[in-house]
Design a protein around this motif. Structure first.
Motif, PDB file in Angstrom:
ATOM      1  N   HIS A 166      -0.928  27.826  -9.682  1.00  0.00           N
ATOM      2  CA  HIS A 166      -2.310  27.691  -9.232  1.00  0.00           C
ATOM      3  C   HIS A 166      -3.219  28.698  -9.922  1.00  0.00           C
ATOM      4  O   HIS A 166      -4.377  28.404 -10.210  1.00  0.00           O
ATOM      5  CB  HIS A 166      -2.383  27.877  -7.715  1.00  0.00           C
ATOM      6  CG  HIS A 166      -3.685  27.418  -7.129  1.00  0.00           C
ATOM      7  ND1 HIS A 166      -4.140  26.124  -7.280  1.00  0.00           N
ATOM      8  CD2 HIS A 166      -4.631  28.065  -6.417  1.00  0.00           C
ATOM      9  CE1 HIS A 166      -5.305  25.999  -6.665  1.00  0.00           C
ATOM     10  NE2 HIS A 166      -5.629  27.163  -6.136  1.00  0.00           N
ATOM     11  N   SER A 167      -2.722  29.911 -10.210  1.00  0.00           N
ATOM     12  CA  SER A 167      -3.504  30.887 -10.962  1.00  0.00           C
ATOM     13  C   SER A 167      -3.156  30.714 -12.437  1.00  0.00           C
ATOM     14  O   SER A 167      -3.004  29.598 -12.914  1.00  0.00           O
ATOM     15  CB  SER A 167      -3.186  32.297 -10.474  1.00  0.00           C
ATOM     16  OG  SER A 167      -1.804  32.584 -10.660  1.00  0.00           O
ATOM     17  N   ASP A 168      -2.999  31.832 -13.169  1.00  0.00           N
ATOM     18  CA  ASP A 168      -2.552  31.691 -14.563  1.00  0.00           C
ATOM     19  C   ASP A 168      -1.028  31.645 -14.658  1.00  0.00           C
ATOM     20  O   ASP A 168      -0.473  31.670 -15.756  1.00  0.00           O
ATOM     21  CB  ASP A 168      -3.116  32.821 -15.429  1.00  0.00           C
ATOM     22  CG  ASP A 168      -2.634  34.198 -14.973  1.00  0.00           C
ATOM     23  OD1 ASP A 168      -1.816  34.278 -14.041  1.00  0.00           O
ATOM     24  OD2 ASP A 168      -3.101  35.205 -15.546  1.00  0.00           O
ATOM     25  N   ALA A 169      -0.347  31.616 -13.487  1.00  0.00           N
ATOM     26  CA  ALA A 169       1.118  31.457 -13.408  1.00  0.00           C
ATOM     27  C   ALA A 169       1.877  32.591 -14.087  1.00  0.00           C
ATOM     28  O   ALA A 169       2.959  32.383 -14.617  1.00  0.00           O
ATOM     29  CB  ALA A 169       1.547  30.107 -13.972  1.00  0.00           C
ATOM     30  N   ASP A 170       1.292  33.788 -14.055  1.00  0.00           N
ATOM     31  CA  ASP A 170       1.968  34.943 -14.653  1.00  0.00           C
ATOM     32  C   ASP A 170       3.114  35.372 -13.743  1.00  0.00           C
ATOM     33  O   ASP A 170       2.938  36.125 -12.785  1.00  0.00           O
ATOM     34  CB  ASP A 170       0.974  36.092 -14.840  1.00  0.00           C
ATOM     35  CG  ASP A 170       1.534  37.225 -15.683  1.00  0.00           C
ATOM     36  OD1 ASP A 170       2.752  37.475 -15.599  1.00  0.00           O
ATOM     37  OD2 ASP A 170       0.745  37.869 -16.403  1.00  0.00           O
ATOM     38  N   VAL A 171       4.301  34.886 -14.049  1.00  0.00           N
ATOM     39  CA  VAL A 171       5.447  35.065 -13.169  1.00  0.00           C
ATOM     40  C   VAL A 171       5.810  36.543 -13.000  1.00  0.00           C
ATOM     41  O   VAL A 171       6.227  36.979 -11.917  1.00  0.00           O
ATOM     42  CB  VAL A 171       6.641  34.237 -13.713  1.00  0.00           C
ATOM     43  CG1 VAL A 171       7.091  34.764 -15.055  1.00  0.00           C
ATOM     44  CG2 VAL A 171       7.783  34.182 -12.732  1.00  0.00           C
ATOM     45  N   GLY A 172       5.628  37.350 -14.049  1.00  0.00           N
ATOM     46  CA  GLY A 172       5.927  38.773 -13.955  1.00  0.00           C
ATOM     47  C   GLY A 172       5.002  39.501 -13.001  1.00  0.00           C
ATOM     48  O   GLY A 172       5.445  40.308 -12.172  1.00  0.00           O
ATOM     49  N   LEU A 173       3.695  39.223 -13.101  1.00  0.00           N
ATOM     50  CA  LEU A 173       2.732  39.891 -12.222  1.00  0.00           C
ATOM     51  C   LEU A 173       2.847  39.400 -10.790  1.00  0.00           C
ATOM     52  O   LEU A 173       2.593  40.161  -9.849  1.00  0.00           O
ATOM     53  CB  LEU A 173       1.310  39.688 -12.749  1.00  0.00           C
ATOM     54  CG  LEU A 173       1.002  40.334 -14.102  1.00  0.00           C
ATOM     55  CD1 LEU A 173      -0.492  40.288 -14.387  1.00  0.00           C
ATOM     56  CD2 LEU A 173       1.520  41.762 -14.196  1.00  0.00           C
ATOM     57  N   HIS A 174       3.225  38.143 -10.589  1.00  0.00           N
ATOM     58  CA  HIS A 174       3.405  37.644  -9.227  1.00  0.00           C
ATOM     59  C   HIS A 174       4.574  38.364  -8.552  1.00  0.00           C
ATOM     60  O   HIS A 174       4.485  38.764  -7.385  1.00  0.00           O
ATOM     61  CB  HIS A 174       3.664  36.137  -9.239  1.00  0.00           C
ATOM     62  CG  HIS A 174       2.468  35.341  -9.650  1.00  0.00           C
ATOM     63  ND1 HIS A 174       2.434  33.966  -9.621  1.00  0.00           N
ATOM     64  CD2 HIS A 174       1.249  35.721 -10.093  1.00  0.00           C
ATOM     65  CE1 HIS A 174       1.262  33.533 -10.038  1.00  0.00           C
ATOM     66  NE2 HIS A 174       0.521  34.589 -10.338  1.00  0.00           N
ATOM     67  N   ALA A 175       5.661  38.540  -9.292  1.00  0.00           N
ATOM     68  CA  ALA A 175       6.807  39.256  -8.727  1.00  0.00           C
ATOM     69  C   ALA A 175       6.450  40.708  -8.433  1.00  0.00           C
ATOM     70  O   ALA A 175       6.831  41.275  -7.397  1.00  0.00           O
ATOM     71  CB  ALA A 175       7.993  39.187  -9.690  1.00  0.00           C
ATOM     72  N   LEU A 176       5.667  41.333  -9.316  1.00  0.00           N
ATOM     73  CA  LEU A 176       5.264  42.728  -9.112  1.00  0.00           C
ATOM     74  C   LEU A 176       4.334  42.866  -7.910  1.00  0.00           C
ATOM     75  O   LEU A 176       4.434  43.834  -7.148  1.00  0.00           O
ATOM     76  CB  LEU A 176       4.583  43.266 -10.376  1.00  0.00           C
ATOM     77  CG  LEU A 176       4.097  44.710 -10.299  1.00  0.00           C
ATOM     78  CD1 LEU A 176       5.238  45.674 -10.000  1.00  0.00           C
ATOM     79  CD2 LEU A 176       3.383  45.104 -11.588  1.00  0.00           C
ATOM     80  N   THR A 177       3.436  41.923  -7.729  1.00  0.00           N
ATOM     81  CA  THR A 177       2.544  41.954  -6.560  1.00  0.00           C
ATOM     82  C   THR A 177       3.363  41.959  -5.280  1.00  0.00           C
ATOM     83  O   THR A 177       3.098  42.751  -4.358  1.00  0.00           O
ATOM     84  CB  THR A 177       1.597  40.750  -6.579  1.00  0.00           C
ATOM     85  OG1 THR A 177       0.798  40.787  -7.767  1.00  0.00           O
ATOM     86  CG2 THR A 177       0.670  40.764  -5.362  1.00  0.00           C
ATOM     87  N   ASP A 178       4.361  41.083  -5.195  1.00  0.00           N
ATOM     88  CA  ASP A 178       5.214  41.046  -4.004  1.00  0.00           C
ATOM     89  C   ASP A 178       5.956  42.364  -3.812  1.00  0.00           C
ATOM     90  O   ASP A 178       6.122  42.846  -2.689  1.00  0.00           O
ATOM     91  CB  ASP A 178       6.219  39.896  -4.113  1.00  0.00           C
ATOM     92  CG  ASP A 178       5.635  38.570  -3.660  1.00  0.00           C
ATOM     93  OD1 ASP A 178       4.542  38.577  -3.063  1.00  0.00           O
ATOM     94  OD2 ASP A 178       6.274  37.531  -3.894  1.00  0.00           O
ATOM     95  N   ALA A 179       6.418  42.960  -4.900  1.00  0.00           N
ATOM     96  CA  ALA A 179       7.147  44.221  -4.799  1.00  0.00           C
ATOM     97  C   ALA A 179       6.254  45.331  -4.250  1.00  0.00           C
ATOM     98  O   ALA A 179       6.666  46.120  -3.391  1.00  0.00           O
ATOM     99  CB  ALA A 179       7.717  44.612  -6.163  1.00  0.00           C
ATOM    100  N   LEU A 180       5.017  45.415  -4.735  1.00  0.00           N
ATOM    101  CA  LEU A 180       4.076  46.437  -4.256  1.00  0.00           C
ATOM    102  C   LEU A 180       3.740  46.226  -2.788  1.00  0.00           C
ATOM    103  O   LEU A 180       3.728  47.176  -1.984  1.00  0.00           O
ATOM    104  CB  LEU A 180       2.807  46.414  -5.101  1.00  0.00           C
ATOM    105  CG  LEU A 180       2.940  46.937  -6.531  1.00  0.00           C
ATOM    106  CD1 LEU A 180       1.708  46.572  -7.341  1.00  0.00           C
ATOM    107  CD2 LEU A 180       3.141  48.451  -6.534  1.00  0.00           C
ATOM    108  N   LEU A 181       3.452  44.987  -2.413  1.00  0.00           N
ATOM    109  CA  LEU A 181       3.114  44.697  -1.018  1.00  0.00           C
ATOM    110  C   LEU A 181       4.276  45.033  -0.092  1.00  0.00           C
ATOM    111  O   LEU A 181       4.073  45.482   1.048  1.00  0.00           O
ATOM    112  CB  LEU A 181       2.717  43.229  -0.870  1.00  0.00           C
ATOM    113  CG  LEU A 181       1.423  42.799  -1.566  1.00  0.00           C
ATOM    114  CD1 LEU A 181       1.252  41.285  -1.506  1.00  0.00           C
ATOM    115  CD2 LEU A 181       0.209  43.482  -0.947  1.00  0.00           C
ATOM    116  N   ALA A 182       5.494  44.841  -0.587  1.00  0.00           N
ATOM    117  CA  ALA A 182       6.672  45.112   0.245  1.00  0.00           C
ATOM    118  C   ALA A 182       6.792  46.585   0.612  1.00  0.00           C
ATOM    119  O   ALA A 182       7.332  46.925   1.662  1.00  0.00           O
ATOM    120  CB  ALA A 182       7.937  44.658  -0.488  1.00  0.00           C
TER     121      ALA A 182
END
Length: 409
Positions: A281-297
């Motif tokens: 849905h966004s630019d599908a940057d799979v690396g940044l999506h995984a990093l966002t989840d890691a930071l939020l965790a």
């Protein structure tokens, strides 16, 4: 000062604006290091600590600081690098007029909501800011306050106790006080034009202008530094804190996106030419999506879908760096310091090695940490599974964050 186009972008994203009142002379607190907002507690100026909390909060956009005409050099010295991240205006002869001038400076950014805060309340925290913002409505303000605990006495003309005043329903007001922007600006302007200059806070102006104000729980730590003794006690509180046990937390994130027809992929913020692109849905940057989840965790803040639902059309095609920057700001607002970010990209193609340096540089800017705290690795899936068949790319991310921790018993 922050570039106006950047400020407008923040306002357009429905960030909450802030006016910090710092134009007073603070004579009651003494003048050892200038007015009380510039005196040092725990080795730093009072106003510097106040600015830190608002500038680190993920919901905050443009910040205006109303300072005295004689205090430009004092402010820049106290605020340091943050002086260029805020808008400064010359305050008025009263607190009320300083707030009005601060609000006027925000008109071009057109925020929907605004907080007004006293610079000399340096112990405001992210939770109090959150509660105040949550209490603001389309035509409703929000006031953090604490129920009055002391018994109240009214003095007679002779200096004796005239009566005991019931404390039922009485509250001590704090800041930040929050309001819908345009109604509170109109109320201030109306009071100014009518010559009414006797309001002691913005909730009083709102009440006069028939803007309802909701009381939200204040914080006993959110004290206003008024007297020299207040400054001394605040300094002791910060300088004499016992050492805390480190609170080191690790968060993990995993994401995967399928390929679809295209001519490039975006990975860790870098565009790489490729015969396909990633679907998302966004630019599908799979690396940044995984990093966002890691930071939020690391601060128990849910996952990327909690904050940026894929069903929301406003995130269609956006750069995923805004997700990472949001998560990093949320971590810092809760007192966290990002120590390390590690991303592993799992794909058969494209080759990651030639782009690793650019990815590291991009992540360093996003996270505001040095390059040596960032690791980007890549591996194939040995031709196994959907990755091995080159149907998509997966990413695993780990973030390490150090929080202040607990005082030992």
């Amino acid at each position: 000062m922050t570039d106006p186009s950047e400020m407008r972008a923040l306002a357009a994203d429905d960030k909450v604006a802030v006016v910090i009142v710092a134009a007073g002379r603070g004579a009651r607190a003494g003048q050892a290091d200038g007015p009380k907002q510039y005196q040092r507690i725990g080795g730093r100026a009072v106003i510097a600590r106040t600015l830190d909390m608002f500038l680190a909060h993920p919901r905050i956009g443009p910040v205006v600081v109303a300072i005295h005409a004689d205090d430009s050099a004092l402010f820049r010295s106290a605020a340091g690098a943050n002086a260029d991240r805020v808008i400064t205006v010359t305050g008025g002869a009263s607190r009320q007029d300083s707030v009005r001038l601060g609000l006027l400076a925000l008109r071009g950014y057109a925020p929907s909501q605004v907080l007004v805060h006293d610079a000399v309340r340096p112990f405001v925290d992210a939770e109090l800011i959150d509660r105040t913002i949550a209490g603001i409505g389309e035509r409703q303000g929000a006031l953090p306050a604490l129920p009055v605990a002391d018994t109240l006495k009214r003095e007679s003309a002779a200096g004796m106790i005239g009566e005991t005043v019931s404390r039922n329903g009485l509250h001590a007001a704090q800041t930040p006080q929050g309001f819908p922007f345009w109604p509170i600006l109109a109320a201030h302007e109306k009071a100014h034009h009518l010559g009414k200059a006797d309001f002691t806070d913005d909730a009083a102006i709102a009440e006069w202008a028939h803007i309802p104000v909701k009381i939200v729980p204040g914080s006993p730590d959110n004290v206003k530094l008024t007297w020299a003794r207040d400054i001394s006690m605040a300094d002791q509180r910060l300088s004499g804190e016992r050492p805390r046990f480190p609170d080191s937390r690790t968060g993990n994130g995993y994401d995967v996106h399928a390929f679809e027809p295209g001519d490039h992929v975006t990975l860790c913020g870098v565009s790489i030419p490729h015969e396909k692109k990633l679907s998302g849905h966004s630019d599908a940057d799979v690396g940044l999506h995984a990093l966002t989840d890691a930071l939020l965790a690391t601060c128990g803040a849910g996952d990327i879908g909690t904050h940026f639902p894929p069903s929301d059309p406003q995130w269609k095609g956006v750069a995923s760096r805004i997700f990472v920057e949001y998560a990093a700001k949320l971590v810092r607002a809760r007192g966290g310091r990002i120590a390390n970010a590690d991303i592993t990209l799992i794909c058969e193609a494209p080759r990651i090695g030639p782009h690793r340096e650019a990815m590291t540089e991009t992540l360093s800017a996003m996270l505001a940490i040095s390059r040596d705290r960032i690791s980007i690795k890549a591996t194939t899936n040995e031709k196994l599974g959907f990755v091995g068949r080159e149907e998509g790319i997966a990413a695993i991310a780990t973030a390490s964050v150090v929080f202040p921790g607990d005082v030992p018993e």
